[in-house]
Write a protein that holds these residues in place. Structure first.
Motif, short mmCIF file in Angstrom:
data_model
loop_
_atom_site.label_atom_id
_atom_site.label_comp_id
_atom_site.label_asym_id
_atom_site.label_seq_id
_atom_site.Cartn_x
_atom_site.Cartn_y
_atom_site.Cartn_z
N LYS A 139 0.83 -1.20 0.00
CA LYS A 139 0.00 0.00 0.00
C LYS A 139 0.86 1.26 0.00
CE LYS A 139 -3.62 2.37 2.62
NZ LYS A 139 -4.47 2.35 3.85
N ASN A 140 1.90 1.26 0.84
CA ASN A 140 2.79 2.42 0.95
C ASN A 140 4.25 1.97 0.97
OD1 ASN A 140 0.69 4.49 1.40
ND2 ASN A 140 0.37 3.45 3.34
N THR A 154 15.19 -5.35 13.64
CA THR A 154 13.86 -5.96 13.74
C THR A 154 12.81 -5.10 13.05
OG1 THR A 154 14.49 -6.99 15.84
CG2 THR A 154 12.14 -6.88 15.35
N ALA A 155 12.92 -3.78 13.21
CA ALA A 155 11.98 -2.86 12.55
C ALA A 155 12.13 -2.91 11.04
CB ALA A 155 12.21 -1.44 13.06
N LEU A 156 13.37 -3.02 10.55
CA LEU A 156 13.60 -3.11 9.11
C LEU A 156 12.85 -4.31 8.51
CD1 LEU A 156 17.43 -2.37 8.83
CD2 LEU A 156 15.59 -1.00 7.84
N LYS A 157 12.80 -5.39 9.27
CA LYS A 157 12.15 -6.60 8.79
C LYS A 157 10.63 -6.56 8.93
CE LYS A 157 16.21 -9.42 9.89
NZ LYS A 157 16.74 -10.53 10.72
N GLY A 158 10.11 -5.46 9.55
CA GLY A 158 8.66 -5.28 9.66
C GLY A 158 8.02 -5.88 10.89
N HIS A 190 11.26 -0.34 2.91
CA HIS A 190 11.59 -0.40 1.49
C HIS A 190 12.74 0.53 1.11
CE1 HIS A 190 7.16 -1.35 1.82
NE2 HIS A 190 7.70 -2.49 1.43
N CYS A 191 13.20 1.33 2.07
CA CYS A 191 14.35 2.21 1.84
C CYS A 191 14.94 2.56 3.19
CB CYS A 191 13.94 3.48 1.09
SG CYS A 191 15.31 4.63 0.78
N GLU A 236 21.38 -8.25 3.97
CA GLU A 236 21.05 -9.67 4.11
C GLU A 236 19.55 -9.89 3.95
OE1 GLU A 236 21.50 -13.31 7.37
OE2 GLU A 236 22.57 -11.43 7.68
N MET A 237 18.76 -8.96 4.48
CA MET A 237 17.31 -9.05 4.36
C MET A 237 16.87 -8.90 2.91
SD MET A 237 14.40 -6.52 5.98
CE MET A 237 14.64 -5.23 4.73
N ASP A 238 17.46 -7.91 2.23
CA ASP A 238 17.10 -7.62 0.83
C ASP A 238 18.28 -6.96 0.14
OD1 ASP A 238 16.07 -6.89 -1.58
OD2 ASP A 238 14.41 -5.70 -0.80
N PRO A 239 19.01 -7.70 -0.69
CA PRO A 239 20.18 -7.14 -1.39
C PRO A 239 19.85 -5.95 -2.26
CG PRO A 239 20.14 -9.54 -1.58
CD PRO A 239 18.81 -9.13 -1.02
N ASP A 240 18.58 -5.83 -2.67
CA ASP A 240 18.17 -4.73 -3.56
C ASP A 240 17.58 -3.54 -2.81
OD1 ASP A 240 18.91 -6.15 -5.90
OD2 ASP A 240 17.02 -7.27 -5.82
N LEU A 241 17.58 -3.60 -1.47
CA LEU A 241 17.02 -2.50 -0.69
C LEU A 241 17.83 -1.22 -0.92
CD1 LEU A 241 14.92 -1.88 1.71
CD2 LEU A 241 16.94 -2.02 3.18
N PRO A 242 17.19 -0.12 -1.31
CA PRO A 242 17.92 1.13 -1.51
C PRO A 242 18.46 1.69 -0.19
CG PRO A 242 15.79 1.17 -2.62
CD PRO A 242 15.77 -0.01 -1.70
N HIS A 243 19.70 2.17 -0.21
CA HIS A 243 20.33 2.81 0.93
C HIS A 243 20.67 4.25 0.54
CE1 HIS A 243 21.40 -0.97 3.31
NE2 HIS A 243 20.88 -1.41 2.19
N VAL A 244 20.32 5.21 1.41
CA VAL A 244 20.54 6.62 1.11
C VAL A 244 21.20 7.30 2.30
CG1 VAL A 244 19.43 8.83 0.57
CG2 VAL A 244 18.53 6.71 -0.41
N ILE A 245 22.19 8.15 2.03
CA ILE A 245 22.79 8.97 3.09
C ILE A 245 22.23 10.38 2.96
CG2 ILE A 245 24.90 10.01 3.97
CD1 ILE A 245 26.40 7.54 3.01
N LEU A 246 21.68 10.89 4.05
CA LEU A 246 21.15 12.25 4.08
C LEU A 246 21.95 13.04 5.13
CD1 LEU A 246 17.36 13.18 4.06
CD2 LEU A 246 19.10 14.62 5.09
N MET A 247 22.74 14.01 4.66
CA MET A 247 23.57 14.78 5.58
C MET A 247 22.82 16.03 6.05
SD MET A 247 27.56 14.61 4.41
CE MET A 247 27.36 15.99 3.32
#
Length: 226
Positions: free
Chosen positions: A27-28, A112-116, A148-149, A178-189
């Motif tokens: 949904k989101n 744990t939160a990343l995994k939902g 998801h990000c 490990e949970m999701d190799p395609d998960l986007p990672h972003v650095i926000l300074m």
């Protein structure tokens, strides 16, 4: 979803409002913010909603450079408002990381939160992460419950002093991959105005500042996130 940085603020907002998720099971999109205390995670959420709502939003109390985490619970903040409609984006805020594991959010709780598995309203305990017996523990999270990000919120003026923080962030990063190799990672300074005299005078110069560029590279090298 890609939003070009060359777009005006209004064009960016319209692009986000027109965004739809192709997978009916989701949904989101859940965007997860993590970083040290005082980095400005809650302030970022308020700023994003202020832009989209067209008025000052103070849904969460935050404080840049605070020595105590202002977020004590796991919060899910939908982007937008009831009048103009909500976007298909949810910003997830957590307690800040601290060097001492007896304070700040426990890295196991973030993973744990990343995994939902963690539900809205869970109160963080720095010394004891959530377990399966908690009423806030979701036993079988769906794809829609997962993050998801992953956004690392890093104060630019403190990067050189964050070696121990980066070790914790790397633990979180590895678990996310490990949970999701395609998960986007972003650095926000954040706090770029405290880092460079050029940006301190005018934030419009943030993309022209060599010092900020160097800080971006320093952050990339420390966390290995492009």
């Amino acid at each position: 979803m890609y939003v070009s940085p060359s777009l005006s603020q209004g064009e960016m907002v319209n692009t986000l409002k027109a965004f739809n998720i192709r997978d009916d099971k989701v949904k989101n999109l859940n965007i997860f913010l993590c970083g040290p205390i005082g980095a400005g995670k809650s302030s970022i959420i308020n700023t994003i909603n202020s832009i989209l709502e067209g008025q000052i939003s103070v849904g969460y109390q935050g404080c840049l450079d605070s020595s105590v985490s202002q977020t004590l619970q796991f919060h899910e903040r939908q982007v937008g408002n009831a009048k103009d409609g909500f976007l298909h984006l949810v910003l997830n805020d957590t307690m800040g990381l601290e060097i001492d594991q007896s304070n700040g959010v426990h890295t196991d709780d973030i993973i744990t939160a990343l995994k939902g598995h963690i539900k809205e309203g869970y109160k963080f305990d720095p010394q004891t992460p959530i377990d399966e017996n908690s009423t806030y523990y979701r036993e079988n999270p769906s794809l829609s419950d997962r993050m998801h990000c992953l956004v690392y919120v890093i104060p630019a003026d403190k990067i050189s002093l964050m070696d121990e923080f980066f070790q914790k962030l790397k633990t979180i990063r590895d678990a996310a991959y490990e949970m999701d190799p395609d998960l986007p990672h972003v650095i926000l300074m954040t706090r770029v105005d405290k880092t460079c005299t050029l940006t301190n005078k005018n934030l419009r110069y943030v993309y022209n500042s060599k010092k900020i560029k160097d800080k971006m590279e320093e952050c990339h090298q420390a966390l290995d996130v492009k």
